[in-house]
Design an enzyme around this catalytic site. Structure first.
Site, PDB file in Angstrom:
ATOM      1  N   GLY A  65      -0.764  -5.187   0.719  1.00  0.00           N
ATOM      2  CA  GLY A  65      -1.765  -5.211   0.188  1.00  0.00           C
ATOM      3  C   GLY A  65      -1.542  -5.827  -1.417  1.00  0.00           C
ATOM      4  O   GLY A  65      -2.659  -6.276  -1.998  1.00  0.00           O
ATOM      5  N   GLU A  82       3.004  -6.007   7.576  1.00  0.00           N
ATOM      6  CA  GLU A  82       2.058  -5.056   8.356  1.00  0.00           C
ATOM      7  C   GLU A  82       2.847  -4.831   9.861  1.00  0.00           C
ATOM      8  O   GLU A  82       2.592  -3.766  10.177  1.00  0.00           O
ATOM      9  CB  GLU A  82       0.805  -5.217   8.120  1.00  0.00           C
ATOM     10  CG  GLU A  82       0.067  -4.874   6.848  1.00  0.00           C
ATOM     11  CD  GLU A  82       0.104  -6.058   5.615  1.00  0.00           C
ATOM     12  OE1 GLU A  82      -0.322  -5.833   4.816  1.00  0.00           O
ATOM     13  OE2 GLU A  82       1.009  -7.077   6.184  1.00  0.00           O
ATOM     14  N   ALA A 130       0.904  -1.348  -0.019  1.00  0.00           N
ATOM     15  CA  ALA A 130       0.025  -0.112   0.169  1.00  0.00           C
ATOM     16  C   ALA A 130       0.884   1.286  -0.033  1.00  0.00           C
ATOM     17  O   ALA A 130       2.203   1.235   0.393  1.00  0.00           O
ATOM     18  CB  ALA A 130      -0.930   0.042   1.330  1.00  0.00           C
ATOM     19  N   GLU A 161      -2.343  -9.435  -0.768  1.00  0.00           N
ATOM     20  CA  GLU A 161      -3.772  -9.543  -0.632  1.00  0.00           C
ATOM     21  C   GLU A 161      -4.615  -9.412  -1.753  1.00  0.00           C
ATOM     22  O   GLU A 161      -5.660 -10.179  -1.826  1.00  0.00           O
ATOM     23  CB  GLU A 161      -4.292  -8.456   0.576  1.00  0.00           C
ATOM     24  CG  GLU A 161      -3.585  -8.749   1.885  1.00  0.00           C
ATOM     25  CD  GLU A 161      -4.003  -7.604   2.894  1.00  0.00           C
ATOM     26  OE1 GLU A 161      -4.814  -7.872   3.942  1.00  0.00           O
ATOM     27  OE2 GLU A 161      -3.429  -6.608   2.850  1.00  0.00           O
TER      28      GLU A 161
END
Length: 255
Positions: free
Chosen positions: A111, A134, A66, A114
């Protein structure tokens, strides 16, 4: 269709969606989510598309995570909104009525991993590195990683990846079932295209129902979903064409 952060091409019933932010290793930001959301709304109903490939621009990254700069000053409430946004878009991909294949060409972190987890199939290049870092930021995966990863690799391995924040190689990812296969970077997109070409020969209605049934496999009504989907397909033209082609010893031609 024009998008700011992604490129979309369609050829022979296959859409290739490329996240195009090479200057930031294709990091996810608000614009990427907006473009993905819009693109998948379009692709869901686009009759010229029966299979979708997602990849990243360049040779270094699928999606390296991200965009931390974008959310570094968020409040708790705004962070929850960000997580919900990611969940909404990735659930749209997971529940897409057409197969979505991730061609992981390099880093798939946070992300980015993901996003790959929300796809139905994952191929990776041999230089790919995958991980969920994270906790190094004092966070947890927020776009479905804590839910989808254990279903693929088991709770123990998912915990190890999330708690340690370590990256794993493409070959390791293959050995634990996180990716389906590994190819050289030069071969990756061609091999992904080969799979997509095989998929689009088959019944789009059958595949759509298969996606729904497989996605229901973790739910109490999974068996009922399969039974109902199986029965409904008997009234569809694809079934009639498939059976006719089998009996006539020819290849089926699906709509």
């Amino acid at each position: 269709m024009n998008y700011e952060s992604i490129n979309l091409t369609i050829d022979n019933k296959i859409a290739v969606l490329t996240i195009n932010r090479p200057e930031s290793l294709n990091a996810l930001n608000a614009q990427v989510f907006t473009d993905l959301d819009s693109a998948f709304d379009f692709l869901k109903n686009e009759k010229a598309v029966n299979c979708i490939i997602i990849t990243g621009s360049g040779e270094k990254a699928f999606v390296a995570g991200a965009d931390i700069k974008e959310f570094s000053t968020y409040s708790s409430e705004k962070a929850k909104e960000l997580s919900k946004r990611g969940h909404t878009v990735f659930q749209k991909i997971e529940n897409m009525n057409k197969p979505v294949i991730a061609a992981i060409n390099g880093f798939a972190l946070g992300g980015g991993l993901e996003l790959a987890l929300s796809c139905h199939i994952r191929y990776a290049s041999d230089n790919a590195k995958l991980g969920l870092p994270e906790v190094t930021l004092g966070l947890i995966p927020g776009y479905g990683g804590t839910q989808r990863l254990p279903k693929l690799v088991g709770k123990g391995l998912a915990n190890e990846m999330i708690f340690s924040a370590k990256m794993i190689t493409a070959e390791k990812a293959k050995s634990i079932g996180l990716v389906n296969d590994v190819f050289s970077l030069e071969e990756l997109l061609a091999k992904t295209q080969e799979l997509a070409e095989q998929i689009v020969k088959n019944s789009p209605l059958g595949i759509a129902k298969a996606i729904k049934a497989v996605n229901a496999s973790e739910e109490e009504n999974g068996m009922e979903t399969e039974i109902n989907s199986f029965g409904k397909l008997f009234s569809q033209e694809d079934f009639k064409e498939g059976v006719a082609a089998f009996l006539e010893k020819r290849k089926p031609v699906f709509s």
